[in-house]
Design an enzyme around this catalytic site. Structure first.
Site, PDB file in Angstrom:
ATOM      1  N   CYS A 150       0.856  -1.185   0.000  1.00 12.17           N
ATOM      2  CA  CYS A 150       0.000   0.000   0.000  1.00 12.17           C
ATOM      3  C   CYS A 150       0.894   1.236   0.000  1.00 12.17           C
ATOM      4  CB  CYS A 150      -0.859   0.021   1.254  1.00 12.17           C
ATOM      5  SG  CYS A 150      -1.735  -1.524   1.508  1.00 12.17           S
ATOM      6  N   LYS A 164       7.153 -14.646 -22.264  1.00 13.18           N
ATOM      7  CA  LYS A 164       7.589 -13.283 -21.908  1.00 13.18           C
ATOM      8  C   LYS A 164       8.125 -12.577 -23.145  1.00 13.18           C
ATOM      9  CE  LYS A 164       6.082 -12.949 -19.011  1.00 13.18           C
ATOM     10  NZ  LYS A 164       5.156 -13.155 -18.032  1.00 13.18           N
ATOM     11  N   TRP A 211      -3.961  -1.579  -1.206  1.00 12.24           N
ATOM     12  CA  TRP A 211      -4.026  -2.758  -2.070  1.00 12.24           C
ATOM     13  C   TRP A 211      -4.259  -3.910  -1.113  1.00 12.24           C
ATOM     14  CZ3 TRP A 211      -1.870  -7.485  -2.931  1.00 12.24           C
ATOM     15  CH2 TRP A 211      -2.145  -8.058  -4.184  1.00 12.24           C
ATOM     16  N   GLU A 230       7.425 -20.269 -20.154  1.00 13.36           N
ATOM     17  CA  GLU A 230       7.244 -18.936 -19.591  1.00 13.36           C
ATOM     18  C   GLU A 230       8.251 -17.947 -20.219  1.00 13.36           C
ATOM     19  OE1 GLU A 230       5.022 -17.530 -17.973  1.00 13.36           O
ATOM     20  OE2 GLU A 230       5.928 -15.766 -17.046  1.00 13.36           O
ATOM     21  N   GLU A 282       5.255 -11.705 -25.526  1.00 12.86           N
ATOM     22  CA  GLU A 282       4.343 -10.684 -25.001  1.00 12.86           C
ATOM     23  C   GLU A 282       4.874  -9.267 -25.179  1.00 12.86           C
ATOM     24  OE1 GLU A 282       1.851 -12.196 -21.175  1.00 12.86           O
ATOM     25  OE2 GLU A 282       4.011 -12.305 -20.945  1.00 12.86           O
ATOM     26  N   HIS A 335      11.712 -33.787 -32.642  1.00 15.03           N
ATOM     27  CA  HIS A 335      10.464 -34.184 -33.306  1.00 15.03           C
ATOM     28  C   HIS A 335       9.836 -33.020 -34.060  1.00 15.03           C
ATOM     29  CE1 HIS A 335      10.593 -38.059 -31.380  1.00 15.03           C
ATOM     30  NE2 HIS A 335      10.791 -37.458 -30.214  1.00 15.03           N
ATOM     31  N   ASN A 363       1.537  -0.080   6.205  1.00 15.83           N
ATOM     32  CA  ASN A 363       1.850  -0.842   5.002  1.00 15.83           C
ATOM     33  C   ASN A 363       2.680  -2.035   5.434  1.00 15.83           C
ATOM     34  OD1 ASN A 363       2.560  -1.749   2.441  1.00 15.83           O
ATOM     35  ND2 ASN A 363       4.312  -0.373   2.331  1.00 15.83           N
ATOM     36  N   GLY A 364       2.262  -3.228   5.072  1.00 14.37           N
ATOM     37  CA  GLY A 364       2.990  -4.429   5.482  1.00 14.37           C
ATOM     38  C   GLY A 364       2.010  -5.514   5.869  1.00 14.37           C
ATOM     39  N   ARG A 412       0.894   1.959  -6.003  1.00 15.48           N
ATOM     40  CA  ARG A 412       1.136   0.914  -5.007  1.00 15.48           C
ATOM     41  C   ARG A 412      -0.144   0.168  -4.634  1.00 15.48           C
ATOM     42  NH1 ARG A 412       6.155   1.961  -2.454  1.00 15.48           N
ATOM     43  NH2 ARG A 412       5.535   0.647  -0.724  1.00 15.48           N
ATOM     44  N   LYS A 450      -4.102  -6.909 -18.714  1.00 14.45           N
ATOM     45  CA  LYS A 450      -3.615  -7.495 -17.464  1.00 14.45           C
ATOM     46  C   LYS A 450      -4.593  -8.541 -16.938  1.00 14.45           C
ATOM     47  CE  LYS A 450      -0.811  -7.642 -13.998  1.00 14.45           C
ATOM     48  NZ  LYS A 450       0.339  -8.443 -14.390  1.00 14.45           N
TER      49      LYS A 450
HETATM   50  C1  G6P Z   1      -3.256 -12.243 -19.096  1.00 13.73           C
HETATM   51  C2  G6P Z   1      -1.956 -11.648 -18.572  1.00 13.73           C
HETATM   52  C3  G6P Z   1      -0.967 -12.782 -18.246  1.00 13.73           C
HETATM   53  C4  G6P Z   1      -1.598 -13.756 -17.265  1.00 13.73           C
HETATM   54  C5  G6P Z   1      -2.944 -14.281 -17.787  1.00 13.73           C
HETATM   55  C6  G6P Z   1      -3.684 -15.027 -16.710  1.00 13.73           C
HETATM   56  O1  G6P Z   1      -3.054 -12.830 -20.325  1.00 13.73           O
HETATM   57  O2  G6P Z   1      -1.393 -10.775 -19.514  1.00 13.73           O
HETATM   58  O3  G6P Z   1       0.214 -12.233 -17.687  1.00 13.73           O
HETATM   59  O4  G6P Z   1      -0.725 -14.829 -17.056  1.00 13.73           O
HETATM   60  O5  G6P Z   1      -3.784 -13.207 -18.187  1.00 13.73           O
HETATM   61  O6  G6P Z   1      -4.045 -14.095 -15.730  1.00 13.73           O
HETATM   62  P1  G6P Z   1      -4.355 -14.426 -14.236  1.00 13.73           P
HETATM   63  O7  G6P Z   1      -4.686 -13.097 -13.629  1.00 13.73           O
HETATM   64  O8  G6P Z   1      -5.521 -15.362 -14.234  1.00 13.73           O
HETATM   65  O9  G6P Z   1      -3.129 -15.032 -13.638  1.00 13.73           O
END
Ligand code: G6P
Length: 611
Positions: free
Chosen positions: A2, A488, A74, A484, A491, A507, A100-101, A27, A606
């Site tokens: 936060c 990345k 948050w 992953e 993306e 293969h 915050n914490g 934050r 997001k």
């Molecule tokens: C979106 C985001 C990804 C995330 C995915 C699943 O595609 O850009 O970064 O992995 O959603 O989101 P979640 O909030 O369910 O982990």
């Protein structure tokens, strides 16, 4: 995570506090509040939602006064709501705090305080602080009361306290959560980061852990929380401008979040195990604990990176707890005719807790009477509310669209869960559980070492930035990290990348190898190391460019790979966490060189709340 701010001085506090909150909004922004001492009482305003809403509320209700505190939240404990918004008050409303914490032992403290007659207004962990201070303040000064209260508190805090009984003071304490003191002309500010302070002064003191600062408008005193020894602190001058530090000095939220991982990972495991017993304490599991022995299998449902985390988690659970696990794309699961029933635990993994497909998969599991468990970051999110039980990541708000710290925190929570299941099923002995947990606590330091390599990954990015295709290969626990890493890169750099189990390369993907095509091997030493070296030689024989993630001290690999990124040694179960970091940094630096919008990559969101 936060944002907190406090002001004491000659000017009206409310306008300074609201300006500060706007700078701290990144934050967290699910609710906010402010409390100002008006000469007699402490008045407050709280809202659900963003700072904009608090500013509007302030237009209607003036909060006059020159001493005040404010907070942007948050949520971690308790859903985002007005009652859970800070500042929190003690029963008599003489004391107001912003925090915050995380207070790890809040549940016990709360129980005791309620027995002693205190009345709680929120579901937060933070509120115990106000009541605990009130308890001691009856007979002691505010400073002494805070010291006595914090002796009982386990956890992390940046805490600012004001009291109508000693209104000439503002007191703050820091432990494991950032707090900065700003020194103005007969005025002082306290804030979670410098962005909220520099509109008023560039002279600051960075508080260290266990330091307590007592402020009046005429001066300040910093002393050690435990022994009262005065501490002489260096006054520093900030030479950043506002725009730079609104992301805490980082160029992008994504980079900031990558660099937050030592802390976010510690937050994911803090207070969740008893090291000497090798036991896990996951509060969220308590409600379903009695049902766990009757389960015969687990299904993990998730999307995107969360699905990759699920793949690692699934392997961990099977290996440690010997429970069969199936890891499914939530979007596929919901439209198949999966065999799910009351003998089944369905674990939904979602950073946002709002992904539509994951919600639908959970709903399906619920109709089939499966027990459900959620692993989410956002407190009070739809998935967190839908499941029978769950565990939060406590990673703090993740703003960069491509997840980084959310993903690594998921790996940590899944590791903890796997050990817990193994303990329940007695498939792990205490020594092994202790060993994994011990290594878990070393991760923040090891991650810091990896983050130090950011510069050399930026150099590597120069070489890779014009490539059109890239292959990521790994095996076992590191195969999902290959997925992953490739995701990345896709993306944020928009380079086509594929993750594959290394042995599957022959293969099909091997047909793509030529001198233009880089292959990133996750080749840290584990039981498949020799096999991966053979795959590497196959790529080398076809003139492919090889980048290897290798265990520190592995000299042999330098004769095969074009570039080696060294990864510190830990146990195999935790290597995925470490191997993720260079993959994040490499994708980041390539995307920066290509001039992309890192935090908001094209076409992505997001939180994917549509199918
Ligand atoms: C979106 C985001 C990804 C995330 C995915 C699943 O595609 O850009 O970064 O992995 O959603 O989101 P979640 O909030 O369910 O982990």
């Amino acid at each position: 995570m936060c944002g907190i701010i406090g002001y004491i001085g000659q000017r009206e506090a409310s306008s300074i506090l609201i300006g500060g909150l706007k700078c701290l909004e990144y934050r967290g922004y699910d609710s906010a509040g402010m409390a100002v001492f008006d000469g007699q009482n402490i008045q407050d305003i709280k809202i659900k939602g963003k700072i904009f809403g608090l500013a509007k509320a302030l237009e209607k209700k003036n909060l006059p006064g020159k001493l005040g505190i404010a907070h942007t939240r948050w949520a971690t404990h308790g859903a985002p709501s007005i009652i859970n918004a800070h500042p929190h008050f003690c029963c008599s409303r003489h004391i107001a705090i912003v925090h915050n914490g995380i207070i790890e032992n809040y549940a016990n403290l709360r129980k005791v305080l309620i027995k002693e007659g205190h009345h709680f207004s929120s579901e937060t962990d933070s509120e115990v602080l106000a009541h605990l201070i009130e308890k001691y303040h009856k007979h002691k000064s505010l400073t002494k009361a805070i010291q006595l209260a914090l002796k009982q508190v386990i956890g992390a805090y940046a805490l600012v306290v004001i009291s109508a009984t000693e209104p000439q003071k503002m007191i703050a304490i820091k432990k494991s959560s950032s707090l900065i003191l700003g020194l103005g002309q007969k005025e002082y500010l306290l804030a979670s980061d410098a962005s909220a302070i520099i509109p008023h002064t560039k002279k600051v003191i960075y508080l260290d852990d266990n330091e307590m600062v007592v402020l009046s408008k005429n001066g300040y005193r910093i002393h050690n929380l435990g022994n009262n020894h005065l501490i002489k602190k260096k006054v520093e001058t900030i030479n950043w401008n506002l725009t730079q530090i609104s992301k805490d000095g980082f160029k992008t939220f994504m980079l900031k979040e990558i660099f937050e991982q030592p802390e976010s990972i510690a937050n994911a495991f803090r207070g969740r195990f008893i090291p000497e017993k090798g036991q896990i304490k996951l509060g969220g599991l308590e409600t379903i604990e009695s049902k766990l022995p009757h389960l015969s299998r687990i299904i993990i449902v998730a999307c995107g990176s969360s699905w990759h985390a699920g793949l690692v988690g699934g392997s961990l659970i099977e290996e440690l707890a010997k429970i069969p696990v199936k890891v499914e794309y939530a979007s596929e699961f919901r439209y198949r005719y999966p065999v799910v029933g009351p003998d089944c635990l369905v674990i939904a993994i979602s950073q946002s807790g709002e992904t539509a497909d994951t919600i639908a998969a959970l709903e399906l599991a619920k109709t089939k009477k499966a027990l459900t468990f959620g692993i989410c970051n956002v407190v009070g999110s739809s998935i967190a509310r839908l499941v029978d039980a769950g565990a939060y990541l406590h990673a703090g708000p993740e703003i960069g669209v491509a997840t980084t710290k959310g993903f690594t925190s998921q790996l940590i929570v899944l590791t903890i869960l796997a050990i817990h299941f193994a303990n329940l099923k007695k498939t792990i002995n205490r020594k092994n559980a202790q060993k994994i947990l011990k290594e878990l606590t070393r991760l923040p330091v090891l991650i810091k070492k990896l983050l130090d390599q950011s510069g050399s990954l930026a150099e590597l990015a120069q070489k890779l930035k014009n490539t059109h295709n890239c292959l990521y290969l790994g095996r076992g626990y590191n195969f999902p990290i290959a997925l992953e890493g490739a995701l990345k890169l896709k993306e944020i750099s928009y380079i086509h990348a594929e993750g594959y189990p290394a042995a599957e390369m022959k293969h099909g993907p091997i047909a793509l190898i030529d001198k233009k095509m880089p292959t990133i091997f996750i080749a840290t030493q584990d039981k498949t190391y020799k096999k991966i070296i053979s795959n590497m030689l196959e790529v080398k024989a076809r003139n492919g460019m090889i980048i290897a993630l290798a265990t520190v001290g592995d000299k042999k690999i330098t004769s095969i790979a074009d570039k080696v990124i060294y990864i510190p040694r830990t146990i195999d179960f935790l290597m995925p966490v470490l191997n993720t970091i260079p993959c994040q940094l490499l994708a980041y630096h390539i995307a920066i060189l290509k001039g992309h919008d890192i935090d908001k990559p094209r076409n992505l969101a997001k939180s994917v709340t549509v199918e």
